[in-house]
Design a protein around this motif. Structure first.
Motif, PDB file in Angstrom:
ATOM      1  N   ARG A 129       0.541  -1.265   0.286  1.00 36.93           N
ATOM      2  CA  ARG A 129      -0.072  -0.356  -0.122  1.00 36.93           C
ATOM      3  C   ARG A 129       0.296   1.196   0.238  1.00 36.93           C
ATOM      4  NH1 ARG A 129      -5.188   1.462   4.271  1.00 36.93           N
ATOM      5  NH2 ARG A 129      -5.480   3.157   2.964  1.00 36.93           N
ATOM      6  N   ILE A 144      -0.180   8.928  -8.783  1.00 40.74           N
ATOM      7  CA  ILE A 144       0.103   7.920  -7.665  1.00 40.74           C
ATOM      8  C   ILE A 144      -0.112   8.272  -6.278  1.00 40.74           C
ATOM      9  CG2 ILE A 144       1.019   6.187  -5.999  1.00 40.74           C
ATOM     10  CD1 ILE A 144       0.928   6.024  -9.383  1.00 40.74           C
ATOM     11  N   LYS A 145      -1.175   8.243  -5.602  1.00 39.28           N
ATOM     12  CA  LYS A 145      -1.853   8.471  -4.559  1.00 39.28           C
ATOM     13  C   LYS A 145      -1.192   8.083  -3.224  1.00 39.28           C
ATOM     14  CE  LYS A 145      -5.473  11.770  -7.069  1.00 39.28           C
ATOM     15  NZ  LYS A 145      -6.979  11.470  -6.911  1.00 39.28           N
ATOM     16  N   ASP A 148      -3.069   4.322  -2.406  1.00 42.44           N
ATOM     17  CA  ASP A 148      -3.674   3.113  -3.392  1.00 42.44           C
ATOM     18  C   ASP A 148      -3.021   2.011  -3.206  1.00 42.44           C
ATOM     19  OD1 ASP A 148      -4.687   4.941  -5.081  1.00 42.44           O
ATOM     20  OD2 ASP A 148      -2.716   5.418  -6.312  1.00 42.44           O
ATOM     21  N   ILE A 150      -0.868  -1.474  -4.976  1.00 41.69           N
ATOM     22  CA  ILE A 150      -0.341  -1.554  -5.902  1.00 41.69           C
ATOM     23  C   ILE A 150      -0.071  -3.318  -5.566  1.00 41.69           C
ATOM     24  CG2 ILE A 150       1.828  -1.717  -6.811  1.00 41.69           C
ATOM     25  CD1 ILE A 150       3.095   0.261  -5.495  1.00 41.69           C
ATOM     26  N   ILE A 182      -2.689  -0.371 -10.481  1.00 42.57           N
ATOM     27  CA  ILE A 182      -2.903   0.291  -8.869  1.00 42.57           C
ATOM     28  C   ILE A 182      -4.901  -0.123  -8.382  1.00 42.57           C
ATOM     29  CG2 ILE A 182      -3.524   2.151  -7.606  1.00 42.57           C
ATOM     30  CD1 ILE A 182      -0.426   1.412  -7.573  1.00 42.57           C
ATOM     31  N   LEU A 183      -4.952  -0.609  -7.544  1.00 44.98           N
ATOM     32  CA  LEU A 183      -6.665  -0.624  -6.992  1.00 44.98           C
ATOM     33  C   LEU A 183      -6.344  -0.237  -5.754  1.00 44.98           C
ATOM     34  CD1 LEU A 183      -7.080  -4.042  -5.978  1.00 44.98           C
ATOM     35  CD2 LEU A 183      -7.533  -3.422  -7.766  1.00 44.98           C
ATOM     36  N   ARG A 184      -7.900   1.347  -6.352  1.00 43.23           N
ATOM     37  CA  ARG A 184      -7.473   2.740  -5.339  1.00 43.23           C
ATOM     38  C   ARG A 184      -9.077   2.588  -5.762  1.00 43.23           C
ATOM     39  NH1 ARG A 184      -6.131   7.479  -8.769  1.00 43.23           N
ATOM     40  NH2 ARG A 184      -4.184   7.016  -7.952  1.00 43.23           N
ATOM     41  N   ALA A 187     -12.820   3.363  -7.172  1.00 38.65           N
ATOM     42  CA  ALA A 187     -12.881   3.453  -8.802  1.00 38.65           C
ATOM     43  C   ALA A 187     -13.356   2.481  -9.572  1.00 38.65           C
ATOM     44  CB  ALA A 187     -10.872   3.158  -8.695  1.00 38.65           C
ATOM     45  N   PRO A 190      -9.132  -1.621 -11.865  1.00 43.85           N
ATOM     46  CA  PRO A 190      -7.864  -1.258 -12.035  1.00 43.85           C
ATOM     47  C   PRO A 190      -7.150   0.011 -12.113  1.00 43.85           C
ATOM     48  CG  PRO A 190      -7.963  -3.303 -11.756  1.00 43.85           C
ATOM     49  CD  PRO A 190      -9.208  -2.792 -12.429  1.00 43.85           C
TER      50      PRO A 190
END
Length: 485
Positions: A129, A144-145, A148, A150, A182-184, A187, A190
């Motif tokens: 993360r 990138i936040k 997020d 990875i 990325i899983l956000r 969202a 991905p």
């Protein structure tokens, strides 16, 4: 006392960034069987050596079973390395065994001579993360936040990898491209980011002048943290005509670094009294550091900004300034890492990073697993849930023991205006952008608090006419003259 460690890293690894640029190392002790007679053998007769021998025999039997029965051949070296990973890594989240290659990779990271993305990452429940992309780095520019996850690097899953292995995959030669999946939260599917690695050099200190209030952001506690911060303060003072009205020290998302630098930074603002103490299993780990009778600001009104990414060395500084009622803490509860690690090299066989002490704030509290609560709680944004994991969420954390209590001493010095500080920004507050200070709700509330401490009108938030005046009087103080530099 010769401190066995200067290592106070937060629980983040960095894909292309150095956190602690150098360590005070300790020679490997006699128990390292690769260097001499093991301690358990030397202590035969002194302890329950029969039980110890039985356990080592069990280890040997399991190795034999793996060697002969596993579906594929496994070398003794790999089995021993795996055993050492579990032996040290399962003690707590901050202890680990490093092979010779991993140790050399860490030294390369310390030198800064490698390519990376500039992303702070943390293991959470077996996943990688993002804690934060560092300002001005490839990861930040790509979007990138914090928060997020990875999941893949160049199309290959990170599932089952250690954090070290995942970080290694993200490093590479400057100029080479890497694609992150990325899983956000929120969202629908991905996200994929293709990023070009760069030589990442962190600007440890950034500063700005808001009217007569100085602002210093400290991104990590490297070897030069205190001297760089001191120079920034002197420059701000000169730009303000020789006199500042207040100071904001921003420790948000600062994962830590060197213990001696945390002490030195605290000492710059505390005239006298204890800064921090450590207690460990051995007397050599017990120590107390006191301020040396100087305050470079001459008791200037001061605010410290903290959040869930403020860890370890950052928490030492925040805790010391809070306990001495030297600064008002604004923001959110800190990470809660109250331990100190020693880096013990094993010549030719890597090194052990081992937790050897807990540290305590001047009032005697241990923040291990608890963190430091701000005096004035303020969220970053309206829907900000904060950094959703802290020390207390990690596996195998050490207990919080030895402290006198968990709360800071009660304060009587808070300005009455803090009752007007809203924890959550208004509905029309702009989306937070670190390059645009007028979107930084925590910073703007911190400015209001420090102005009130200085006897100045606190002023309104950006977008609303302000009546705040400079120390010379008359001229309105701009809410945000320029971004930190």
């Amino acid at each position: 006392m010769k401190l066995r460690t200067g290592l106070l890293l937060g629980t983040v690894f960095l894909a292309g960034i150095t956190v602690g640029p150098s360590f005070e190392q300790k020679a490997a002790p006699a128990f390292m069987h690769l260097l001499g007679t093991p301690a358990w053998a030397e202590d035969a007769g002194k302890t329950n050596s029969a039980e110890t021998l039985r356990l080592f025999t069990l280890l040997g039997r399991v190795m034999d079973i793996v060697r002969t029965e596993y579906v594929e051949p496994v070398s003794d070296k790999d089995m021993v390395t795996n055993a050492l990973d579990g032996l040290v890594g399962n003690l707590d989240p901050h202890s680990s065994y490093m092979t010779e290659k991993q140790y050399k990779d860490m030294q390369v990271e310390i030198s800064g001579k490698f390519g990376g993305l500039g992303i702070q990452v943390q293991e959470q429940d077996g996943h990688v993360r993002v804690v934060s992309p560092m300002e001005g780095t490839p990861g930040a520019r790509a979007g990138i936040k914090p928060g997020d996850f990875i999941t893949e690097v160049d199309g290959k899953s990170l599932d089952g990898m250690t954090l070290d292995q995942a970080v290694t995959k993200m490093r590479g030669k400057p100029g080479t491209a890497i694609t992150l999946t990325i899983l956000r939260a929120k969202a629908p599917k991905p996200l994929k980011f293709t990023i070009t690695r760069e030589m990442v050099h962190i600007q440890v200190v950034r500063s700005a002048l808001y009217g007569k209030v100085g602002y210093i952001r400290l991104n990590e506690f490297d070897d030069d943290a205190e001297s760089a911060m001191h120079k920034a303060y002197d420059k701000l003072k000169a730009e303000a005509g020789g006199k500042l009205s207040g100071l904001i020290l921003d420790l948000r998302l600062n994962p830590g670094g060197k213990l001696d630098q945390a002490v030195a930074v605290s000492d710059d603002f505390i005239a006298e009294g204890e800064v921090v103490s450590t207690k460990g299993r051995h007397p050599e780990n017990n120590h107390r550091w006191d301020a040396k009778g100087t305050d470079i600001t001459d008791n200037l009104p001061m605010v410290v900004l903290i959040n869930g990414g403020s860890a370890s060395a950052s928490e030492i500084v925040a805790g010391a300034l809070q306990d001495h009622q030297r600064a008002i803490l604004v923001g959110q509860r800190s990470f809660g890492k109250g331990s100190v690690q020693s880096l013990i090299p094993i010549p030719g066989n890597g090194a052990v990073r081992l937790t050897t002490a807990r540290y305590y704030t001047p009032s005697g509290r241990s923040i291990q697993g608890l963190g430091i609560a701000p005096d004035v709680p303020v969220k970053e944004s309206k829907d900000d849930e904060g950094i959703g994991y802290r020390e207390s969420d990690l596996k195998h954390i050490i207990t919080n023991t030895g402290g006198t209590h968990g709360k800071a001493p009660s304060r009587t010095d808070l300005p009455p205006m803090i009752s007007t500080v809203k924890e959550t920004p208004p509905d029309n507050w702009p989306t937070f952008d670190i390059t645009k200070p007028d979107t930084d709700y925590q910073l703007q509330q911190g400015l209001r608090v420090v102005r009130a401490m200085a006897g100045m009108p606190p002023g309104n938030l950006p977008g609303v006419a302000t009546t705040a005046s400079s120390a010379k009087g008359g001229a309105p103080v701009p809410a945000v003259p320029h971004a930190p530099r």
